[in-house]
Design an enzyme around this catalytic site. Structure first.
Site, PDB file in Angstrom:
ATOM      1  N   ALA A 176       0.830  -1.205   0.000  1.00 20.21           N
ATOM      2  CA  ALA A 176       0.000   0.000   0.000  1.00 20.21           C
ATOM      3  C   ALA A 176       0.864   1.255   0.000  1.00 20.21           C
ATOM      4  O   ALA A 176       0.890   2.042   0.961  1.00 20.21           O
ATOM      5  CB  ALA A 176      -0.935  -0.010   1.209  1.00 20.21           C
ATOM      6  N   SER A 178       0.655   4.109  -1.516  1.00 17.66           N
ATOM      7  CA  SER A 178      -0.001   5.413  -1.389  1.00 17.66           C
ATOM      8  C   SER A 178      -0.238   5.762   0.075  1.00 17.66           C
ATOM      9  O   SER A 178      -0.065   6.918   0.485  1.00 17.66           O
ATOM     10  CB  SER A 178      -1.334   5.413  -2.141  1.00 17.66           C
ATOM     11  OG  SER A 178      -1.173   5.043  -3.483  1.00 17.66           O
ATOM     12  N   ASP A 179      -0.646   4.778   0.861  1.00 17.31           N
ATOM     13  CA  ASP A 179      -0.872   5.019   2.292  1.00 17.31           C
ATOM     14  C   ASP A 179       0.421   5.350   3.015  1.00 17.31           C
ATOM     15  O   ASP A 179       0.466   6.266   3.852  1.00 17.31           O
ATOM     16  CB  ASP A 179      -1.489   3.772   2.929  1.00 17.31           C
ATOM     17  CG  ASP A 179      -2.932   3.564   2.516  1.00 17.31           C
ATOM     18  OD1 ASP A 179      -3.820   4.119   3.162  1.00 17.31           O
ATOM     19  OD2 ASP A 179      -3.157   2.833   1.530  1.00 17.31           O
ATOM     20  N   ILE A 180       1.463   4.595   2.719  1.00 16.06           N
ATOM     21  CA  ILE A 180       2.735   4.827   3.411  1.00 16.06           C
ATOM     22  C   ILE A 180       3.304   6.193   3.045  1.00 16.06           C
ATOM     23  O   ILE A 180       3.778   6.946   3.913  1.00 16.06           O
ATOM     24  CB  ILE A 180       3.742   3.703   3.074  1.00 16.06           C
ATOM     25  CG1 ILE A 180       3.188   2.338   3.505  1.00 16.06           C
ATOM     26  CG2 ILE A 180       5.081   3.982   3.744  1.00 16.06           C
ATOM     27  CD1 ILE A 180       2.766   2.242   4.959  1.00 16.06           C
ATOM     28  N   GLY A 183       1.327   8.820   4.830  1.00 16.38           N
ATOM     29  CA  GLY A 183       1.683   8.833   6.242  1.00 16.38           C
ATOM     30  C   GLY A 183       2.998   9.554   6.510  1.00 16.38           C
ATOM     31  O   GLY A 183       3.127  10.298   7.492  1.00 16.38           O
TER      32      GLY A 183
END
Length: 407
Positions: A176, A178-180, A183
């Site tokens: 993932a 995009s999430d990392i 973040g």
């Protein structure tokens, strides 16, 4: 010695990946991170991933996804849907420096937990909102998960083999990303806002992070290649459009990634492969020429690489300082002596699982090293502790809230 952020308290209302990843980074640096979860169920990722097993080999409620991004935090469960729960969160927010949330844009207004509401009671609060498409714009109402942002930002158009090659077509990056990325951008934004508050203004501010924006920004030079040239980048598998040789080569027993970054490295590579004439060939002597003529060059290199095993070529190339590396799976990664030397795999003691592995924070700070103080918490593990310490609630008050299912 105090940790970098030992003076900072974070209220983490976020779930799944992006917000918890940012909050874990702050916890690793010493912040007191209070994770607010739904009673009974908790963060969605408590239901995702592989179940961790205890010393007896029995599955526990703890999942790999939750364990990956929630260490260092204290878990409390509060029913945000009821007024009493909302009031508790507002009281906690009064005493916090940072709030992180990743609800859909506008969702928290109805609870009185949006930035405009909370800054009235805590003007110093740094409030970070992480959403799929941001707080504004025609897509701001849409939900979204990582594959959507990989596809919409063009990342999948860059990833995978060319259409005329076996397995050609767009591919998703295998985690993932995009999430990392979001973040990490969130953590940077929070630290910047804290610095501005403490050194300049004395006031907090609202940070608006969109996964869509963050993933596009992370395309970096690939996006700039298009903006400068007007040419839409094509999928090239492991190869590069602007650097050559910069790809994986098949050896007799596996694959080796080669990343030749300059012309002298290319000449070294040619000598090791027994092809010294290619190093001075006018078609290949400069990187821009190699990139232009790689369909001619690469097959000549590939033929030689196939003649020997990975280890042979890696030893030869390492000795000549030509960048290369085997394509490892994760079982090989954690056996790598450099990873072991850097202590990138650590172990923490969990209250229900026992010893659990953790991938270490890569920050190596000489004066304030990362301090792994708490393992990922069990659901509601610290509810009584936090509400007693921060809000002065006694056992009777806590029991009453539990009876009414507020906590």
């Amino acid at each position: 010695m105090a940790d970098c952020l030992s003076h900072i308290r974070v209220l983490d209302l976020s779930r799944v990946f992006s917000g918890p990843w940012a909050a874990q980074m702050l916890a690793d640096l010493g912040a007191d991170v209070i994770k607010v979860e739904r009673p009974g169920r908790g963060d969605d990722v408590r239901q995702q991933g592989y179940r961790a097993k205890n010393a007896e080999g029995q599955e526990t409620p703890e999942t790999s996804s939750f364990l990956a991004m929630n260490r260092g935090k204290r878990s409390i469960s509060i029913n945000m849907a009821v007024p009493e729960g909302q009031a508790l969160i507002r009281e906690l927010a009064k005493q916090c420096d940072v709030l992180i949330e990743n609800f859909k844009a506008g969702d928290l207004v109805r609870y009185g937990l949006d930035y405009e509401s909370l800054k009235e009671i805590n003007p110093r609060l740094v409030y970070c909102s992480i959403t799929g498409f941001g707080q504004t714009g025609p897509y701001s109402h849409r939900p979204g998960y990582d594959p959507i942002f990989q596809s919409m930002t063009g990342l999948m158009s860059l990833t995978g083999n060319a259409p005329d090659e076996p397995g050609g077509g767009p591919q998703k990056v295998g985690y993932a990303v995009s999430d990392i990325n979001a973040g990490l951008y969130a953590a940077i934004g929070i630290l910047s806002a804290l610095n501005h508050r403490d050194a300049v203004s004395g006031k907090g501010q609202h940070i608006d992070i969109a996964l869509y924006d963050a993933q596009l920004a992370s395309l970096s030079h690939m996006a700039m290649n298009y903006l400068v040239s007007g040419e839409v980048p094509q999928r090239m598998g492991t190869a590069s459009a602007i650097t050559c040789p910069y790809q994986a080569f098949e050896c007799s027993d596996g694959h080796l990634m080669i990343a030749v970054g300059n012309d002298s490295q290319f000449r070294q590579l040619c000598d090791i492969l027994g092809l010294p004439e290619l190093g001075s060939d006018p078609r290949f002597e400069l990187n821009r020429l190699r990139a232009r003529n790689q369909k001619v060059l690469v097959p000549m290199l590939a033929e030689v690489f196939r003649s020997r095993p990975v280890k042979h070529w890696q030893e030869q190339l390492d000795a000549a300082n030509v960048p290369c590396g085997p394509i490892n799976d994760l079982s090989q990664v954690f056996e790598d002596p450099q990873i072991q030397h850097r202590k990138m795999l650590i172990e923490m003691e969990h209250s229900t699982v026992g010893p659990i592995p953790q991938i270490a924070n890569p920050l190596k700070l000489s004066e304030t090293p990362v301090n792994y103080r708490r393992p990922p918490p069990t659901l509601s593990q610290h509810t009584n502790e936090v509400l007693a310490d921060m809000l002065g609630m006694d056992a009777e008050a806590l029991a009453e809230l539990k009876e009414r299912r507020v906590i």
